[in-house]
Design a protein around this motif. Structure first.
Motif, PDB file in Angstrom:
ATOM      1  N   ILE A   1       0.826  -1.140  -0.076  1.00  0.00           N
ATOM      2  CA  ILE A   1      -0.139  -0.102   0.043  1.00  0.00           C
ATOM      3  C   ILE A   1       0.780   1.308  -0.250  1.00  0.00           C
ATOM      4  CG2 ILE A   1      -1.806   1.172   1.188  1.00  0.00           C
ATOM      5  CD1 ILE A   1      -2.562  -1.337   2.431  1.00  0.00           C
ATOM      6  N   GLY A   2       0.925   1.887  -1.151  1.00  0.00           N
ATOM      7  CA  GLY A   2       1.569   3.122  -1.149  1.00  0.00           C
ATOM      8  C   GLY A   2       2.953   2.845  -2.126  1.00  0.00           C
ATOM      9  N   ALA A   3       3.135   3.727  -3.256  1.00  0.00           N
ATOM     10  CA  ALA A   3       4.277   3.737  -4.236  1.00  0.00           C
ATOM     11  C   ALA A   3       4.940   4.910  -3.901  1.00  0.00           C
ATOM     12  CB  ALA A   3       3.674   3.788  -5.661  1.00  0.00           C
ATOM     13  N   GLY A   4       5.244   4.987  -2.727  1.00  0.00           N
ATOM     14  CA  GLY A   4       6.504   6.035  -2.371  1.00  0.00           C
ATOM     15  C   GLY A   4       7.703   5.343  -2.595  1.00  0.00           C
ATOM     16  N   ILE A   5       8.955   5.885  -1.995  1.00  0.00           N
ATOM     17  CA  ILE A   5      10.146   5.292  -2.417  1.00  0.00           C
ATOM     18  C   ILE A   5      10.230   3.925  -1.303  1.00  0.00           C
ATOM     19  CG2 ILE A   5      12.750   5.450  -1.929  1.00  0.00           C
ATOM     20  CD1 ILE A   5      11.407   7.001  -4.559  1.00  0.00           C
ATOM     21  N   ALA A   6       9.768   3.977  -0.130  1.00  0.00           N
ATOM     22  CA  ALA A   6       9.794   2.903   0.585  1.00  0.00           C
ATOM     23  C   ALA A   6       9.175   1.694   0.092  1.00  0.00           C
ATOM     24  CB  ALA A   6       9.251   3.348   2.196  1.00  0.00           C
ATOM     25  N   GLY A   7       7.659   2.101  -0.285  1.00  0.00           N
ATOM     26  CA  GLY A   7       6.970   0.873  -0.798  1.00  0.00           C
ATOM     27  C   GLY A   7       7.604   0.374  -2.030  1.00  0.00           C
TER      28      GLY A   7
ATOM     29  N   GLU B   1      -1.581   2.451  -5.215  1.00  0.00           N
ATOM     30  CA  GLU B   1      -0.978   3.814  -5.042  1.00  0.00           C
ATOM     31  C   GLU B   1      -2.361   5.008  -5.121  1.00  0.00           C
ATOM     32  OE1 GLU B   1       0.379   7.688  -4.510  1.00  0.00           O
ATOM     33  OE2 GLU B   1       1.369   5.700  -3.888  1.00  0.00           O
ATOM     34  N   ALA B   2      -2.441   5.701  -4.132  1.00  0.00           N
ATOM     35  CA  ALA B   2      -3.813   6.552  -4.225  1.00  0.00           C
ATOM     36  C   ALA B   2      -3.262   7.753  -5.371  1.00  0.00           C
ATOM     37  CB  ALA B   2      -3.803   7.161  -2.794  1.00  0.00           C
ATOM     38  N   GLY B   3      -2.048   8.206  -5.643  1.00  0.00           N
ATOM     39  CA  GLY B   3      -1.798   9.354  -6.432  1.00  0.00           C
ATOM     40  C   GLY B   3      -1.870   8.675  -7.754  1.00  0.00           C
ATOM     41  N   ASP B   4      -1.786   9.682  -9.031  1.00  0.00           N
ATOM     42  CA  ASP B   4      -1.838   9.463 -10.182  1.00  0.00           C
ATOM     43  C   ASP B   4      -0.607   8.800 -10.978  1.00  0.00           C
ATOM     44  OD1 ASP B   4      -4.396  10.345 -10.385  1.00  0.00           O
ATOM     45  OD2 ASP B   4      -3.804  12.537 -10.767  1.00  0.00           O
ATOM     46  N   VAL B   5       0.483   9.201  -9.980  1.00  0.00           N
ATOM     47  CA  VAL B   5       1.946   8.593 -10.650  1.00  0.00           C
ATOM     48  C   VAL B   5       2.317   7.754  -9.422  1.00  0.00           C
ATOM     49  CG1 VAL B   5       2.205   9.875 -12.423  1.00  0.00           C
ATOM     50  CG2 VAL B   5       2.829  10.710 -10.288  1.00  0.00           C
ATOM     51  N   PRO B   6       3.509   6.998  -9.533  1.00  0.00           N
ATOM     52  CA  PRO B   6       4.224   6.471  -8.358  1.00  0.00           C
ATOM     53  C   PRO B   6       5.126   7.665  -7.999  1.00  0.00           C
ATOM     54  CG  PRO B   6       4.333   5.026 -10.157  1.00  0.00           C
ATOM     55  CD  PRO B   6       3.658   6.303 -10.757  1.00  0.00           C
ATOM     56  N   GLY B   7       5.603   7.454  -6.612  1.00  0.00           N
ATOM     57  CA  GLY B   7       6.626   8.511  -6.167  1.00  0.00           C
ATOM     58  C   GLY B   7       6.566   9.099  -4.908  1.00  0.00           C
TER      59      GLY B   7
ATOM     60  N   LEU C   1      13.587   8.560 -10.515  1.00  0.00           N
ATOM     61  CA  LEU C   1      13.841   7.614  -9.308  1.00  0.00           C
ATOM     62  C   LEU C   1      12.566   6.487  -9.152  1.00  0.00           C
ATOM     63  CD1 LEU C   1      15.635   6.175  -7.098  1.00  0.00           C
ATOM     64  CD2 LEU C   1      14.921   7.952  -5.603  1.00  0.00           C
ATOM     65  N   PRO C   2      11.423   7.083  -8.787  1.00  0.00           N
ATOM     66  CA  PRO C   2      10.367   6.340  -8.504  1.00  0.00           C
ATOM     67  C   PRO C   2       9.946   5.429  -9.967  1.00  0.00           C
ATOM     68  CG  PRO C   2       9.752   8.429  -8.581  1.00  0.00           C
ATOM     69  CD  PRO C   2      11.005   8.414  -8.522  1.00  0.00           C
ATOM     70  N   ALA C   3      10.075   6.119 -11.167  1.00  0.00           N
ATOM     71  CA  ALA C   3       9.911   5.436 -12.325  1.00  0.00           C
ATOM     72  C   ALA C   3      10.891   4.276 -12.639  1.00  0.00           C
ATOM     73  CB  ALA C   3      10.129   6.439 -13.514  1.00  0.00           C
ATOM     74  N   ALA C   4      11.897   4.347 -12.282  1.00  0.00           N
ATOM     75  CA  ALA C   4      12.897   3.429 -12.444  1.00  0.00           C
ATOM     76  C   ALA C   4      12.345   2.227 -11.376  1.00  0.00           C
ATOM     77  CB  ALA C   4      14.393   3.712 -12.121  1.00  0.00           C
TER      78      ALA C   4
ATOM     79  N   GLY D   1       8.677  -2.830 -14.305  1.00  0.00           N
ATOM     80  CA  GLY D   1       8.675  -4.154 -14.118  1.00  0.00           C
ATOM     81  C   GLY D   1       7.643  -4.595 -13.006  1.00  0.00           C
ATOM     82  N   LEU D   2       7.083  -3.622 -11.977  1.00  0.00           N
ATOM     83  CA  LEU D   2       6.018  -3.957 -11.198  1.00  0.00           C
ATOM     84  C   LEU D   2       4.655  -3.615 -11.474  1.00  0.00           C
ATOM     85  CD1 LEU D   2       7.883  -2.301  -8.000  1.00  0.00           C
ATOM     86  CD2 LEU D   2       8.097  -4.803  -8.571  1.00  0.00           C
ATOM     87  N   THR D   3       3.720  -4.346 -10.910  1.00  0.00           N
ATOM     88  CA  THR D   3       2.330  -4.018 -11.025  1.00  0.00           C
ATOM     89  C   THR D   3       1.967  -2.990 -10.164  1.00  0.00           C
ATOM     90  OG1 THR D   3       1.794  -6.244 -11.748  1.00  0.00           O
ATOM     91  CG2 THR D   3       0.019  -4.863 -11.121  1.00  0.00           C
ATOM     92  N   VAL D   4       1.837  -1.772 -10.809  1.00  0.00           N
ATOM     93  CA  VAL D   4       1.445  -0.637  -9.838  1.00  0.00           C
ATOM     94  C   VAL D   4       0.061  -0.042 -10.200  1.00  0.00           C
ATOM     95  CG1 VAL D   4       2.253   1.730  -9.018  1.00  0.00           C
ATOM     96  CG2 VAL D   4       3.825  -0.104  -9.475  1.00  0.00           C
ATOM     97  N   ASP D   5      -0.803  -0.071  -9.304  1.00  0.00           N
ATOM     98  CA  ASP D   5      -2.157   0.394  -9.601  1.00  0.00           C
ATOM     99  C   ASP D   5      -2.152   1.783  -9.133  1.00  0.00           C
ATOM    100  OD1 ASP D   5      -2.580  -1.996 -10.846  1.00  0.00           O
ATOM    101  OD2 ASP D   5      -4.118  -2.801  -8.997  1.00  0.00           O
TER     102      ASP D   5
END
Length: 439
Positions: free
Chosen positions: A9-15, A33-39, A210-213, A217-221
């Protein structure tokens, strides 16, 4: 290790770091991820052509694990060094240069007494020696300094003028922290690894690389907000979420919660009370910034203000335009901690320009003529606040999480260090706990 179904839960750097490690270990991983993009608070944003960061602006090179991660992601070559970073500090009694990386030049800060300069030399030697037992990615590696405020610590070790003319403007200007509100553990764990260094880095192409890299390869919703998690004694965890206003549900064997710590407890009604108590104690500061896009070029400039001279601003920056990248000239006006509190009190977080415009006009008198557009940026949860005693609580919480197998694991900068490197380290730690517990 047997593969587990894991929802992060959460696509910040830690997640993202945790998800990357777990996916590579053979688990089936989905990131929500609640936001529109990871990071999360690391990334790039753009509003009507005005470009700005989601939060973090710089990377430090003192973290060996993080440097290895950048190598792994192929981002080392994208690091752009920024050397001898300094700012003009404006006080009621004049202006001077404040160094953001402590070094020999710091000794020549005007207004320090001879005794404070001598104490500075002795302090630098002690800090160098502290490298062997402190970790810049972990504030809990400096627990001896966790029970004293940064203000009291600096006044005791270096003197009140060092606090007023060096430490306080930098912490207010870069982190929006007042020294009396935070523990000395952050400073005591990071500073030993800054002394002797003169370089920080930005990423070519923006922090969003950084978050894009990490997400590759991950499944991020994205645009998927988790509203609750059930962890029954038997059977899978049930993760309840919303996407485009419609309820959805996922099932998982394990859950990694990488949201901001202050929001984590409400997602898990079945948390143990000691864990709920800790998560309820997590605090964040807020940050307000006004970005002005200009129709004419400006010279680069950065100013910090002492508390007595700040008014509504803690930081002022002029950012030149760059034809190669399409970056238009901009002004960056960051509110002081006091102005942030006033904006909250008056419910004016979407009209920050009203707070800063009078002071901005003194710093840039032709604003009305040159301003093309303006954007108010409000970050409700900017940085976890490591207040006195908090790092000890972090250490106890992490020890409990590492001790026994569980269904839910937590990670984030609030569990390590309020830096990008701390967030990454926390993601690595959560993944390592899962690897050990579920081998």
């Amino acid at each position: 290790m047997s593969g587990q179904r894991i929802v992060v839960i959460g696509a910040g750097i830690a997640g993202l770091v945790a998800a990357r490690r777990l996916s590579r270990a053979g688990h089936s991983v989905r990131v929500l991820e609640a936001g529109d993009v990871p990071g999360g608070r690391v990334g790039d944003r753009q509003v009507r052509g005005i470009r700005f960061n989601a939060g973090a602006r710089l990377l430090y090179d003192f973290s060996r694990p993080f440097n290895s991660l950048l190598d792994e992601l192929g981002l080392t070559a994208a690091l752009i060094p920024v050397r001898h970073l300094s700012a003009a500090c404006v006080g009621t009694d004049g202006r001077w240069t404040v160094e953001l990386m402590p070094g020999v030049k710091s000794l020549f800060t005007p207004g320090l007494s001879l005794m404070e300069r001598l104490r500075f030399l002795s302090f630098a030697r002690k800090q160098r020696a502290a490298r062997s037992h402190t970790d810049p990615d972990d504030a809990a590696s400096a627990l001896a300094e966790d029970d004293i405020t940064l203000a009291d610590y600096i006044s005791r070790e270096l003197g009140p003028r060092v606090l007023e003319r060096m430490i306080e403007p930098v912490f207010r200007g870069t982190r929006s922290w007042n020294a009396e509100d935070v523990s000395a553990a952050f400073f005591a764990s990071v500073t030993p690894h800054l002394i002797g260094r003169d370089t920080v880095h930005v990423l070519a192409g923006g922090m969003g690389k950084l978050p894009a890299a990490l997400a590759s390869g991950l499944t991020v919703d994205c645009a998927t907000r988790v509203v609750g998690v059930e962890t029954p004694a038997t059977g899978p965890c049930r993760i309840h979420a919303e996407h485009d206003g419609k309820p959805i549900q996922h099932e998982a064997d394990l859950v990694v919660c990488a949201t901001e710590g202050s929001r984590a407890a409400r997602l898990f009604p079945q948390l143990r009370e000691e864990d709920r108590g800790f998560l309820s104690s997590v605090r964040y500061n807020a940050l307000g910034i006004v970005h002005y896009q200009l129709g004419r070029q400006v010279a680069p400039a950065m100013k910090f203000f002492t508390r007595d001279a700040s008014g509504p601003l803690a930081t002022w920056q002029q950012v030149p335009g760059n034809d190669a990248t399409g970056q238009a000239p901009q002004l960056y006006a960051q509110l002081s901690p006091e102005a942030v509190r006033e904006a909250l009190r008056r419910d004016m977080t979407d009209s920050l320009d009203l707070f800063v415009r009078p002071q901005v006009l003194t710093l840039y008198p032709t604003l009305e003529r040159d301003c093309v557009d303006m954007h108010n940026q409000w970050i409700a949860h900017k940085l976890p606040v490591f207040y006195p005693g908090y790092a000890r609580a972090v250490a106890r919480f992490r020890d409990r999480q590492s001790e026994v197998r569980r269904r839910v694991y937590f990670c984030g900068d609030y569990l390590a260090q309020s830096l990008v490197t701390g967030a990454a380290a926390s993601g690595e730690r959560a993944a390592a706990d899962i690897a050990r517990h579920w081998a």
